[in-house]
Design a protein around this motif. Sequence first.
Motif, PDB file in Angstrom:
ATOM      1  N   THR A 356      15.622  -1.787  58.041  1.00  9.18           N
ATOM      2  CA  THR A 356      16.961  -1.868  58.648  1.00  9.18           C
ATOM      3  C   THR A 356      16.909  -1.562  60.135  1.00  9.18           C
ATOM      4  N   VAL A 357      16.037  -0.633  60.507  1.00  7.98           N
ATOM      5  CA  VAL A 357      15.950  -0.237  61.919  1.00  7.98           C
ATOM      6  C   VAL A 357      15.485  -1.412  62.766  1.00  7.98           C
ATOM      7  N   ASP A 358      14.452  -2.136  62.299  1.00  7.16           N
ATOM      8  CA  ASP A 358      13.970  -3.299  63.049  1.00  7.16           C
ATOM      9  C   ASP A 358      15.038  -4.383  63.115  1.00  7.16           C
ATOM     10  N   LEU A 359      15.733  -4.582  62.003  1.00  8.18           N
ATOM     11  CA  LEU A 359      16.796  -5.585  61.959  1.00  8.18           C
ATOM     12  C   LEU A 359      17.894  -5.251  62.969  1.00  8.18           C
ATOM     13  N   LEU A 360      18.300  -3.989  62.967  1.00  9.19           N
ATOM     14  CA  LEU A 360      19.347  -3.555  63.890  1.00  9.19           C
ATOM     15  C   LEU A 360      18.899  -3.695  65.342  1.00  9.19           C
ATOM     16  N   LEU A 361      17.672  -3.315  65.614  1.00 10.70           N
ATOM     17  CA  LEU A 361      17.165  -3.366  66.980  1.00 10.70           C
ATOM     18  C   LEU A 361      17.165  -4.808  67.495  1.00 10.70           C
ATOM     19  N   ARG A 362      16.713  -5.758  66.668  1.00 10.91           N
ATOM     20  CA  ARG A 362      16.716  -7.168  67.084  1.00 10.91           C
ATOM     21  C   ARG A 362      18.131  -7.660  67.331  1.00 10.91           C
ATOM     22  N   GLU A 363      19.042  -7.328  66.406  1.00 11.48           N
ATOM     23  CA  GLU A 363      20.417  -7.795  66.547  1.00 11.48           C
ATOM     24  C   GLU A 363      21.088  -7.163  67.777  1.00 11.48           C
ATOM     25  N   LEU A 364      20.816  -5.881  67.979  1.00  7.05           N
ATOM     26  CA  LEU A 364      21.396  -5.172  69.111  1.00  7.05           C
ATOM     27  C   LEU A 364      20.981  -5.831  70.426  1.00  7.05           C
ATOM     28  N   LYS A 365      19.689  -6.096  70.578  1.00  9.17           N
ATOM     29  CA  LYS A 365      19.198  -6.668  71.827  1.00  9.17           C
ATOM     30  C   LYS A 365      19.711  -8.092  72.024  1.00  9.17           C
ATOM     31  N   GLN A 366      19.824  -8.837  70.918  1.00 11.56           N
ATOM     32  CA  GLN A 366      20.342 -10.196  71.042  1.00 11.56           C
ATOM     33  C   GLN A 366      21.812 -10.192  71.462  1.00 11.56           C
ATOM     34  N   LYS A 367      22.591  -9.295  70.858  1.00 12.45           N
ATOM     35  CA  LYS A 367      24.014  -9.235  71.201  1.00 12.45           C
ATOM     36  C   LYS A 367      24.238  -8.656  72.595  1.00 12.45           C
ATOM     37  N   GLU A 368      23.414  -7.696  72.977  1.00 15.63           N
ATOM     38  CA  GLU A 368      23.548  -7.146  74.321  1.00 15.63           C
ATOM     39  C   GLU A 368      23.292  -8.228  75.365  1.00 15.63           C
ATOM     40  N   SER A 369      22.393  -9.170  75.079  1.00 14.78           N
ATOM     41  CA  SER A 369      22.133 -10.254  76.025  1.00 14.78           C
ATOM     42  C   SER A 369      23.339 -11.162  76.177  1.00 14.78           C
ATOM     43  N   MET A 370      24.232 -11.154  75.182  1.00 10.70           N
ATOM     44  CA  MET A 370      25.455 -11.954  75.238  1.00 10.70           C
ATOM     45  C   MET A 370      26.591 -11.215  75.949  1.00 10.70           C
ATOM     46  N   GLY A 371      26.417  -9.900  76.164  1.00 12.82           N
ATOM     47  CA  GLY A 371      27.456  -9.146  76.854  1.00 12.82           C
ATOM     48  C   GLY A 371      28.045  -8.009  76.050  1.00 12.82           C
TER      49      GLY A 371
END
Length: 531
Positions: A356-371
């Motif tokens: 879950t931690v890896d999943l969250l980290l990937r999603e977090l960074k992807q969404k942060e790139s969107m703003g």
Amino acid sequence: MKKITIYDTTLRDGAQAEELNLTTEDKIRIAHKLDELGIHYIEAGWPGSNPTDKKFFDEIKKHTFEFARLTAFGSTHLAKKTPAQDANLNALLAAETSVITIFGKSWDLHATTALGIPLERNLELISNSIDYLCQRVDEVIFDAEHFFDGYKNNPEYALKALKAAYQAGASRLILCDTNGGTLTHEVAATISAVRKALPNASLGIHAHNDSEMAVANSIEAVRLGACQVQGTINGYGERCGNANLCSVIPNLELKMGLETIGQGNLERLTSTSHYISEIANLRPFMRQPFVGASAFAHKGGIHVSAILKDAKTYEHIIPETVGNEQRVLLSDQAGKSNILFKARELGYELGKNDPTVDLLLRELKQKESMGYEYSVADASFELVLLEALGTPLNYFRFQNFFVVDAKREEDAEPFTEATVIVDVKGQVEHTAATGMGPVNALDRALRKGLERFYPKLSEVKLLDFKVRVLSGAVRDTGGTASFVRVLIETGDKHERWTTMGVSHNIIEASWQAVVDSVNYKLFKDDLRDTL
């Protein structure tokens, strides 16, 4: 332990700051807050200078203070009058404070140019004013205005000004860096000279911040024997402000081992800083040392990993000693440690190797790139976390929304109506509502369709709404087609929470934030019901 008295001039010098306007009622509330903090002297204003200060001194006579000594501020008497004839000195006495602070010219340039009087006459003004007041009040403090500039220009005369005040009975001589241009090594040399000339005098420092040196100069003055520091909460003041007491006090207490307001009161420092910002209607400075929201905030993954092992690795003091708290931010710079910390903070225990931690980290960074910026929207992050843990919220299912904005006459208010269709527990709810703008209308229409199923939504209030245009976000086309981030702060009788939405369409971004806000409320109500 040596004690340093703290002299607060937020209500006088601080009130001279641009954009800061205080009513009499504001000043009374701040004075009591400063007293609660354990401040020793509160310089409350200049009774003879303006109606607000005169009214304040009339009103404050009805109030009592536990720690602080209220102080009235003014100048030496006019050159063409005697002290008894001077309206300013008599206004100071009429304020009926036990302490009076007056300033006088210690720079020969000011005596001859600003006042237009001989140097000897200026010394008489200082001596006569202090002698007159000392016979009528408990304590008189002398502010040697422009002392450091005066000493640079004519050291002999600057010292004569101090001696005149000292011999007339001033309890304390305050060395003022009125223009704020003195460097710390110059402060050190000047104070050393003053101590040789007046070895028995009690000294203080009043530093302005025009060279970003006010706190450093105040600390250095204390190191060299000054026993009083004058300054303001949050560093408010004329031009670039005064020495910031929110930095001076903890540096003296925690770094130098000196007693100021005491450790117990020190824990009130952050709340006092924020309270006075609120009264002044000024946004708190996030990166303010000790008391700012960012003072103990950690964003980089390496930093967070280290503070989880020992906070001393990236924190110079324990945040709670000044009433602040440690914060871990979520961003595209986050590592696993950030995720683990935030999850634990929200009550979810995750192992470092949990997928879950890896999943969250990937999603977090992807969404942060969107703003998206989850560091300012904890409620939205918790919903993302729940989804990653396999427990998405299914309180309702979106089908459709439609928003109309219309303005029918030039001087009329715009008219907004929102229609929302959602599936709630197998039933389709089709509702409409008007509102003060599209966000308010959407919020009202959605809750109108849900309150029959979830009555506690009636407790929810939309508290704040912020929109920011994003630059550099994915697919950002610039101008009016830019991506926007919407932050909504919502509250009920239990708590306040912030949610977020991002889109190139401001209505869609607002809808995302509203939906998150409603889902968070329903989720928290479910948790409370199970306890």
